[in-house]
Enzyme design. Structure first.
Site, PDB file in Angstrom:
ATOM      1  CE  LYS A  41      41.309  30.796  15.167  1.00  0.00           C
ATOM      2  NZ  LYS A  41      41.240  30.641  13.696  1.00  0.00           N
ATOM      3  NE  ARG A 120      35.603  27.285  14.349  1.00  0.00           N
ATOM      4  CZ  ARG A 120      36.825  26.835  14.611  1.00  0.00           C
ATOM      5  NH1 ARG A 120      37.209  26.613  15.833  1.00  0.00           N
ATOM      6  NH2 ARG A 120      37.665  26.615  13.624  1.00  0.00           N
ATOM      7  NE  ARG A 159      47.095  25.272   9.441  1.00  0.00           N
ATOM      8  CZ  ARG A 159      46.046  25.932   9.915  1.00  0.00           C
ATOM      9  NH1 ARG A 159      46.217  26.947  10.730  1.00  0.00           N
ATOM     10  NH2 ARG A 159      44.830  25.576   9.581  1.00  0.00           N
ATOM     11  NE  ARG A 192      44.417  21.774  11.195  1.00  0.00           N
ATOM     12  CZ  ARG A 192      43.918  22.849  11.799  1.00  0.00           C
ATOM     13  NH1 ARG A 192      44.678  23.575  12.601  1.00  0.00           N
ATOM     14  NH2 ARG A 192      42.668  23.208  11.629  1.00  0.00           N
ATOM     15  NE  ARG A 203      39.322  24.215   8.902  1.00  0.00           N
ATOM     16  CZ  ARG A 203      40.642  24.381   8.872  1.00  0.00           C
ATOM     17  NH1 ARG A 203      41.348  23.925   7.871  1.00  0.00           N
ATOM     18  NH2 ARG A 203      41.246  25.020   9.839  1.00  0.00           N
TER      19      ARG A 203
END
Ligand code: AMP
Length: 248
Positions: A41, A120, A159, A192, A203
């Site tokens: 996203k 969310r 990532r 991260r 998550r």
């Protein structure tokens, strides 16, 4: 078109105020991006922001920016949010909405916005709708990025993030020009904290539980635009633009 805008008022909150000039109203877009953690996203939001000139408003980026500050510079709400985020849990609606209330000028911006990570939950969606209703505007679309869970894990493990400008890279599909360094500000790229394996599992579960009512809510309003998120970021972006054009 490349219309990157100043996000510091969103990232830091008051007393900072936005210095960007509103874009021409014909380009104004108000979009919400949905999809599980790791679906891309943030990358798509950056493309959409550069195309439409609307700010990329990510709640996760607010929390990550605050995490870099000394703890006595963090408001109690941000302090609590960071603790939740580090464990991969969702921040409470009350805390998120308090942080959003401090930044409502960004949601009222005549240049539009690309919301990423907010809303969310159904309660956050209702709060957003109430604010936009008060402003006399509405969302253009809610894009739902879809990807199987095994591909999500591959994406998340590769990532890398720039801690300064928040640019997102991937070791194979979107590598920086110089290994480990941001293309824009040359900062050393990081993984991260919530991309560490333990937090990732939490998550994904939190997303599945909280997103179902959100997807139902936007589907019932006829606003949901599904986009398959496999392949290169540029391909996903092309699919996004096509889906929006067909949908409108
Ligand atoms: P993201 O960058 O959107 O994946 O967000 C990173 C983390 O920040 C999430 O795993 C949550 O802990 C927290 N977070 C971000 N936005 C929200 C939100 N709207 N509601 C609750 N928690 C959030």
């Amino acid at each position: 078109m490349n219309l990157q805008r100043d996000r510091s008022a969103w990232l830091h909150g008051p007393p900072l105020v936005c210095q960007s000039q509103p874009v021409h109203p014909t380009h104004c877009r108000r979009l919400v991006l949905l999809g599980p953690p790791g679906v891309g996203k943030g990358t798509q939001a950056a493309f959409l922001s550069a195309t439409y000139g609307a700010c990329h408003l990510s709640t996760g980026d607010i929390f990550r920016t605050a995490r870099q500050c000394h703890s006595n510079e963090q408001s109690p709400a941000l302090h609590e949010a960071i603790a939740h985020m580090n464990e991969g849990r969702l921040v409470t609606d009350e805390t998120v909405l308090e942080i959003i209330r401090e930044r409502t000028t960004c949601l009222s911006c005549r240049g539009g916005f690309i919301l990423d990570g907010f809303p969310r939950t159904a309660l956050q969606a209702e709060a957003l709708e109430a604010h936009l209703g008060y402003e006399g505007v509405s969302l253009d679309a809610v894009i739902n990025y879809e990807l199987p869970v095994d591909e999500l894990i591959v994406r998340i493990s590769g990532r890398r993030l720039c801690p300064d400008c928040k640019a997102v890279y991937h070791v194979t599909s979107r590598p920086p020009r110089e290994e480990g360094r941001c293309n824009t500000c040359a900062a050393a790229l990081i993984v991260r904290e919530d991309d560490q394996p333990d937090a990732v599992a939490v998550r994904q579960r939190a997303y599945q539980e909280s997103s179902a009512p959100l997807l139902d809510l936007y589907a019932a309003r006829g606003m949901l635009v599904p986009v398959a998120a496999h392949g290169l970021p540029e391909d996903v972006f092309a699919r996004t633009i096509t889906a929006l054009a067909v949908w409108h």
